[in-house]
Write a protein that holds these residues in place. Structure first.
Motif, PDB file in Angstrom:
ATOM      1  N   GLU A  34       0.853  -1.186   0.000  1.00 51.79           N
ATOM      2  CA  GLU A  34       0.000   0.000   0.000  1.00 51.79           C
ATOM      3  C   GLU A  34       0.887   1.233   0.000  1.00 51.79           C
ATOM      4  O   GLU A  34       1.931   1.244   0.653  1.00 51.79           O
ATOM      5  N   VAL A  35       0.499   2.243  -0.731  1.00 53.40           N
ATOM      6  CA  VAL A  35       1.297   3.460  -0.830  1.00 53.40           C
ATOM      7  C   VAL A  35       0.383   4.647  -0.567  1.00 53.40           C
ATOM      8  O   VAL A  35      -0.735   4.683  -1.081  1.00 53.40           O
ATOM      9  N   ASP A  36       0.843   5.603   0.218  1.00 56.22           N
ATOM     10  CA  ASP A  36       0.063   6.827   0.429  1.00 56.22           C
ATOM     11  C   ASP A  36       0.065   7.624  -0.864  1.00 56.22           C
ATOM     12  O   ASP A  36       1.138   7.976  -1.369  1.00 56.22           O
ATOM     13  N   GLU A  37      -1.129   7.887  -1.390  1.00 53.48           N
ATOM     14  CA  GLU A  37      -1.208   8.600  -2.665  1.00 53.48           C
ATOM     15  C   GLU A  37      -1.171  10.098  -2.382  1.00 53.48           C
ATOM     16  O   GLU A  37      -2.200  10.769  -2.367  1.00 53.48           O
ATOM     17  N   THR A  38       0.042  10.628  -2.165  1.00 56.99           N
ATOM     18  CA  THR A  38       0.200  12.015  -1.738  1.00 56.99           C
ATOM     19  C   THR A  38       0.405  12.973  -2.906  1.00 56.99           C
ATOM     20  O   THR A  38       0.540  14.171  -2.702  1.00 56.99           O
ATOM     21  N   THR A  40      -0.359  15.207  -6.383  1.00 61.05           N
ATOM     22  CA  THR A  40      -1.489  16.063  -6.752  1.00 61.05           C
ATOM     23  C   THR A  40      -1.886  15.856  -8.215  1.00 61.05           C
ATOM     24  O   THR A  40      -2.756  16.556  -8.736  1.00 61.05           O
ATOM     25  N   THR A  41      -1.219  14.910  -8.881  1.00 59.28           N
ATOM     26  CA  THR A  41      -1.609  14.556 -10.252  1.00 59.28           C
ATOM     27  C   THR A  41      -1.646  13.034 -10.358  1.00 59.28           C
ATOM     28  O   THR A  41      -1.026  12.322  -9.550  1.00 59.28           O
ATOM     29  N   LEU A  42      -2.366  12.541 -11.377  1.00 57.13           N
ATOM     30  CA  LEU A  42      -2.461  11.093 -11.574  1.00 57.13           C
ATOM     31  C   LEU A  42      -1.091  10.506 -11.845  1.00 57.13           C
ATOM     32  O   LEU A  42      -0.742   9.442 -11.328  1.00 57.13           O
ATOM     33  N   ILE A  43      -0.282  11.205 -12.646  1.00 57.75           N
ATOM     34  CA  ILE A  43       1.028  10.627 -12.986  1.00 57.75           C
ATOM     35  C   ILE A  43       1.936  10.580 -11.760  1.00 57.75           C
ATOM     36  O   ILE A  43       2.666   9.612 -11.562  1.00 57.75           O
ATOM     37  N   GLN A  44       1.850  11.592 -10.896  1.00 58.09           N
ATOM     38  CA  GLN A  44       2.656  11.544  -9.659  1.00 58.09           C
ATOM     39  C   GLN A  44       2.290  10.327  -8.824  1.00 58.09           C
ATOM     40  O   GLN A  44       3.164   9.616  -8.317  1.00 58.09           O
ATOM     41  N   ASN A  45       0.992  10.086  -8.668  1.00 60.14           N
ATOM     42  CA  ASN A  45       0.570   8.949  -7.847  1.00 60.14           C
ATOM     43  C   ASN A  45       0.949   7.615  -8.484  1.00 60.14           C
ATOM     44  O   ASN A  45       1.349   6.682  -7.790  1.00 60.14           O
ATOM     45  N   ALA A  46       0.820   7.526  -9.814  1.00 64.87           N
ATOM     46  CA  ALA A  46       1.199   6.279 -10.485  1.00 64.87           C
ATOM     47  C   ALA A  46       2.696   6.025 -10.279  1.00 64.87           C
ATOM     48  O   ALA A  46       3.116   4.905  -9.966  1.00 64.87           O
ATOM     49  N   LEU A  47       3.500   7.090 -10.406  1.00 63.82           N
ATOM     50  CA  LEU A  47       4.951   6.930 -10.222  1.00 63.82           C
ATOM     51  C   LEU A  47       5.301   6.587  -8.774  1.00 63.82           C
ATOM     52  O   LEU A  47       6.188   5.763  -8.529  1.00 63.82           O
TER      53      LEU A  47
END
Ligand code: IMP
Length: 192
Positions: A34-38, A40-47
């Protein structure tokens, strides 16, 4: 090619596996990943998800991560990158759908789009990305039992059924995730 998906969401894994699996064997991240989705964009969270898993996977295997948002026109693009937590921390799919229908109550403009970003990171740290968009409208009440998340309240453009009333094959053919997967698979040279 062996692919490990950086997700604990079994729904996503079951959709993505066959889409990327033409010339590939697809596994999911180890239990508890599990990763904290911190971001502010979809690509940041995917990375964030892909890089969190990368050290756990042998270098000859590919890590793939996705992040998806539902952008609603009348809400200025909300919930977007915050789609999972739209109704608050720990929100269920039903909570989110209820809030969405409530916010759109009486609003005629129901236009929306699912946006999906998929990234792959190989053992050398090289990143490949694909994006897919599925336009549609928000229904006035939930319909259907298939899919997950916002599927029961999303009517893909040109259809008279919700995403949750489609078979998995029908959803994959037109969905944001299906489109992103085909772009990514082509970029990686593993497309059917
Ligand atoms: P995430 O990519 O896991 O951050 O997903 C964000 C939110 O969008 C979650 O609430 C998911 O349930 C929802 N979501 C992601 N993909 C889909 C889909 O294919 N259909 C409906 N909802 C989705």
């Amino acid at each position: 090619m062996r692919i490990v998906l950086a997700t604990g969401n079994r729904h996503k894994a079951s959709e993505l596996g066959p889409m990327l699996g033409a010339g590939a064997e697809v596994d999911v991240a180890p239990d508890g990943f599990e990763v904290d989705e911190t971001g502010t964009t979809l690509i940041q969270n995917a990375l964030l998800k892909a890089w969190a898993l990368r050290p756990e996977v042998p270098p000859d295997q590919l890590v793939v991560a996705d992040d998806t948002g539902l952008e609603v026109h009348a809400l200025g693009g909300r919930p977007g990158v915050y789609s999972a937590r739209y109704a608050g921390p720990g929100a269920t799919f039903a909570d989110n759908n209820r809030l969405l229908l409530h916010e759109l109550d009486g609003i005629e403009d129901r236009r929306a789009a699912f946006v999906c970003v998929l990234v792959a990171v190989n053992g050398d740290g090289e990143v490949t990305a694909g994006c897919g968009i599925c336009p549609g409208d928000i229904a006035t009440a939930p319909r259907g039992e298939g899919g997950f998340g916002y599927d029961p309240v999303f009517i893909p453009r040109g259809m008279d059924r919700s995403m949750a009333e489609l078979t998995p094959e029908q959803k994959n053919a037109i969905s944001h995730r299906g489109r992103a997967a085909r772009v990514l698979a082509t970029a990686l040279g593993i497309a059917e």
